[in-house]
Design a protein around this motif. Sequence first.
Motif, PDB file in Angstrom:
ATOM      1  N   SER A   1     -44.351  47.638  14.255  1.00  0.00           N
ATOM      2  CA  SER A   1     -45.721  47.586  14.758  1.00  0.00           C
ATOM      3  C   SER A   1     -46.387  48.916  14.466  1.00  0.00           C
ATOM      4  O   SER A   1     -45.745  49.974  14.519  1.00  0.00           O
ATOM      5  N   ILE A   2     -47.674  48.876  14.130  1.00  0.00           N
ATOM      6  CA  ILE A   2     -48.453  50.079  13.896  1.00  0.00           C
ATOM      7  C   ILE A   2     -49.223  50.360  15.182  1.00  0.00           C
ATOM      8  O   ILE A   2     -50.080  49.576  15.576  1.00  0.00           O
ATOM      9  N   LEU A   3     -48.924  51.470  15.824  1.00  0.00           N
ATOM     10  CA  LEU A   3     -49.521  51.758  17.128  1.00  0.00           C
ATOM     11  C   LEU A   3     -50.785  52.605  17.013  1.00  0.00           C
ATOM     12  O   LEU A   3     -51.719  52.437  17.789  1.00  0.00           O
ATOM     13  N   GLN A   4     -50.801  53.514  16.032  1.00  0.00           N
ATOM     14  CA  GLN A   4     -51.949  54.395  15.906  1.00  0.00           C
ATOM     15  C   GLN A   4     -51.999  54.938  14.487  1.00  0.00           C
ATOM     16  O   GLN A   4     -50.973  55.265  13.893  1.00  0.00           O
ATOM     17  N   TYR A   5     -53.210  55.015  13.922  1.00  0.00           N
ATOM     18  CA  TYR A   5     -53.356  55.534  12.569  1.00  0.00           C
ATOM     19  C   TYR A   5     -54.809  55.930  12.347  1.00  0.00           C
ATOM     20  O   TYR A   5     -55.691  55.575  13.127  1.00  0.00           O
ATOM     21  N   ASP A   6     -55.040  56.650  11.273  1.00  0.00           N
ATOM     22  CA  ASP A   6     -56.375  57.110  10.929  1.00  0.00           C
ATOM     23  C   ASP A   6     -57.111  55.995  10.201  1.00  0.00           C
ATOM     24  O   ASP A   6     -56.802  55.683   9.060  1.00  0.00           O
ATOM     25  N   GLU A   7     -58.092  55.382  10.855  1.00  0.00           N
ATOM     26  CA  GLU A   7     -58.782  54.229  10.284  1.00  0.00           C
ATOM     27  C   GLU A   7     -59.705  54.601   9.127  1.00  0.00           C
ATOM     28  O   GLU A   7     -60.215  53.731   8.437  1.00  0.00           O
ATOM     29  N   THR A   8     -59.915  55.918   8.892  1.00  0.00           N
ATOM     30  CA  THR A   8     -60.767  56.309   7.773  1.00  0.00           C
ATOM     31  C   THR A   8     -60.006  56.294   6.449  1.00  0.00           C
ATOM     32  O   THR A   8     -60.617  56.390   5.386  1.00  0.00           O
ATOM     33  N   GLU A   9     -58.685  56.184   6.492  1.00  0.00           N
ATOM     34  CA  GLU A   9     -57.886  56.132   5.272  1.00  0.00           C
ATOM     35  C   GLU A   9     -57.806  54.689   4.808  1.00  0.00           C
ATOM     36  O   GLU A   9     -57.070  53.881   5.359  1.00  0.00           O
ATOM     37  N   LYS A  10     -58.580  54.344   3.776  1.00  0.00           N
ATOM     38  CA  LYS A  10     -58.796  52.938   3.421  1.00  0.00           C
ATOM     39  C   LYS A  10     -57.533  52.250   2.908  1.00  0.00           C
ATOM     40  O   LYS A  10     -57.189  51.151   3.339  1.00  0.00           O
ATOM     41  N   ASN A  11     -56.820  52.892   1.957  1.00  0.00           N
ATOM     42  CA  ASN A  11     -55.623  52.239   1.411  1.00  0.00           C
ATOM     43  C   ASN A  11     -54.581  52.020   2.489  1.00  0.00           C
ATOM     44  O   ASN A  11     -53.979  50.960   2.601  1.00  0.00           O
ATOM     45  N   LEU A  12     -54.385  53.055   3.292  1.00  0.00           N
ATOM     46  CA  LEU A  12     -53.451  52.924   4.396  1.00  0.00           C
ATOM     47  C   LEU A  12     -53.947  51.861   5.362  1.00  0.00           C
ATOM     48  O   LEU A  12     -53.184  51.016   5.832  1.00  0.00           O
ATOM     49  N   ASP A  13     -55.253  51.868   5.625  1.00  0.00           N
ATOM     50  CA  ASP A  13     -55.833  50.941   6.578  1.00  0.00           C
ATOM     51  C   ASP A  13     -55.557  49.486   6.187  1.00  0.00           C
ATOM     52  O   ASP A  13     -55.243  48.662   7.025  1.00  0.00           O
ATOM     53  N   ASN A  14     -55.662  49.165   4.890  1.00  0.00           N
ATOM     54  CA  ASN A  14     -55.439  47.788   4.450  1.00  0.00           C
ATOM     55  C   ASN A  14     -54.029  47.329   4.758  1.00  0.00           C
ATOM     56  O   ASN A  14     -53.805  46.258   5.294  1.00  0.00           O
ATOM     57  N   THR A  15     -53.045  48.166   4.388  1.00  0.00           N
ATOM     58  CA  THR A  15     -51.646  47.799   4.616  1.00  0.00           C
ATOM     59  C   THR A  15     -51.355  47.684   6.108  1.00  0.00           C
ATOM     60  O   THR A  15     -50.752  46.719   6.570  1.00  0.00           O
ATOM     61  N   VAL A  16     -51.792  48.689   6.844  1.00  0.00           N
ATOM     62  CA  VAL A  16     -51.557  48.683   8.290  1.00  0.00           C
ATOM     63  C   VAL A  16     -52.227  47.481   8.940  1.00  0.00           C
ATOM     64  O   VAL A  16     -51.659  46.818   9.806  1.00  0.00           O
ATOM     65  N   PHE A  17     -53.445  47.181   8.480  1.00  0.00           N
ATOM     66  CA  PHE A  17     -54.173  46.069   9.083  1.00  0.00           C
ATOM     67  C   PHE A  17     -53.445  44.752   8.881  1.00  0.00           C
ATOM     68  O   PHE A  17     -53.332  43.947   9.801  1.00  0.00           O
TER      69      PHE A  17
END
Length: 477
Positions: free
Chosen positions: A146-162
């Motif tokens: 589970s992803i509990l917290q991350y920087d939502e401004t990082e787009k590539n990371l955001d896609n995978t995490v989302f």
Amino acid sequence: MKKTYVTSLPDRAGAFLRASEIISSLGLNITRVSYNKSIDAHMLFIEAEGEEAVLHEATRRLLAHGYLLTDKPAGSVILMEFLLRDAPGSVLPVLRLIHQFSFNISYIRYQAEKGGPQRFRMGLLVENSQAISAFIRQASDLCEISILQYDETEKNLDNTVFYISFANRIAERVGLSKRDKAKLLVQSNRVMELLDQSHNPPYKTFETIGRFAELLREYKGAAYHPRISRYSLKEGVSLTLLEPPCGSNTCVLEKDGQLLAIDSGFSCYREENLQCLKELFPGFMERKRALFLTHADVDHCGLADDFPAVYLSASSRENFVREAAGRRNLREENPLHAPYIRISKILSRYTPPSLDSMRPIGGPRTPATEHLDAIGAFSFAGMHFDVYEGRGGHCLGETVLVEKQLRLVFTGDIYVNIKGFSPEQLDFNRLAPYLMTSVDTDPAMAKAEREEIFSLLSPGSWLLIGGHGAAKPLEIE
């Protein structure tokens, strides 16, 4: 934007205070600080938020004071939870994977729990969003994450995490298996890609799928309260209409103790629907009963295995034959509809009904000039029904039933009484048209079929029962 600084604090009092003052003096907001002495007595992670130019200035000042690790570029910290089996060494594959990707661990929290899976939380410094995306995919093969917290401004990371977070959230809410969760993720992505071609926001797609799952879950158990309407017809026939918040109507005609149902809702409401029918019709399971399916959509056939006889068009039976053989059903031949249909199957716990009880009417659909063709008739408890098959405006195999003596017409989803929706039905039925672009396979053809229904009816008063929504009284001139 946000930036995480990896600092190496000198071993003297006030070092953290001075580093914080440097960042705060520039008007930056410190959003997270992470330090774990058991991992590194001097390494501190500081996340700050502000304008890009100001963040660069903070980097310069921290470097000048010797607080910033020059060989460790700034990145983002992602907080993850790994769900591990309760066995010695179960965390080792995860730690080896972290080492393989050369990630720094900024935080670890673990507390043993007796029995069941063990929750292991770690904060990882992310310097390369593509690397963390690959890490998440590989870690998901090792265990549930589970992803509990991350920087939502990082787009590539955001896609995978989302994607991972979305699948985990839905799976937890509706109790999906690991296999079904993986299927949901794939089909959700396909819906998103289709809608993206129409310039629809990707996040609205996932929000809509999430809402679909949430509503199915919300009305389970004691919360399942279909709107029930009862009508006394001539010749000793009574009609009972059950309208659930989600899924098709279930209409039951009763005569001389015998029961004929038309359509039967989602599979996930099978127990709830059966309980309603048993309360409305004492001795329900012992009575002579049959079911007619107006078409083969998954939200109409949830009780198909609970009736000794199931009447339907030959084309609709072909739909179930395909599913039993592990092939695409008729709806899934349409690339615009296939992802939504598969999502519906997953979330509604659909399994193809048995073919043994099916009684097909008519033969394979042949090209015709009429939008609604007479394909046959059947009788039950002295009631006589003419059966008409559409050309596939809504879906292949769709049918209309007409009982002339009782002046009843059952239209399935060729005609639904949208103005007769309850607020709950309206809320749920908004979702499919968005995710499928249209609930009809051929909207123009579906419109022509709807108009042709009325030409089948003789002058006078009729009662129309659609696949969704309240019964609609008609006056045919």
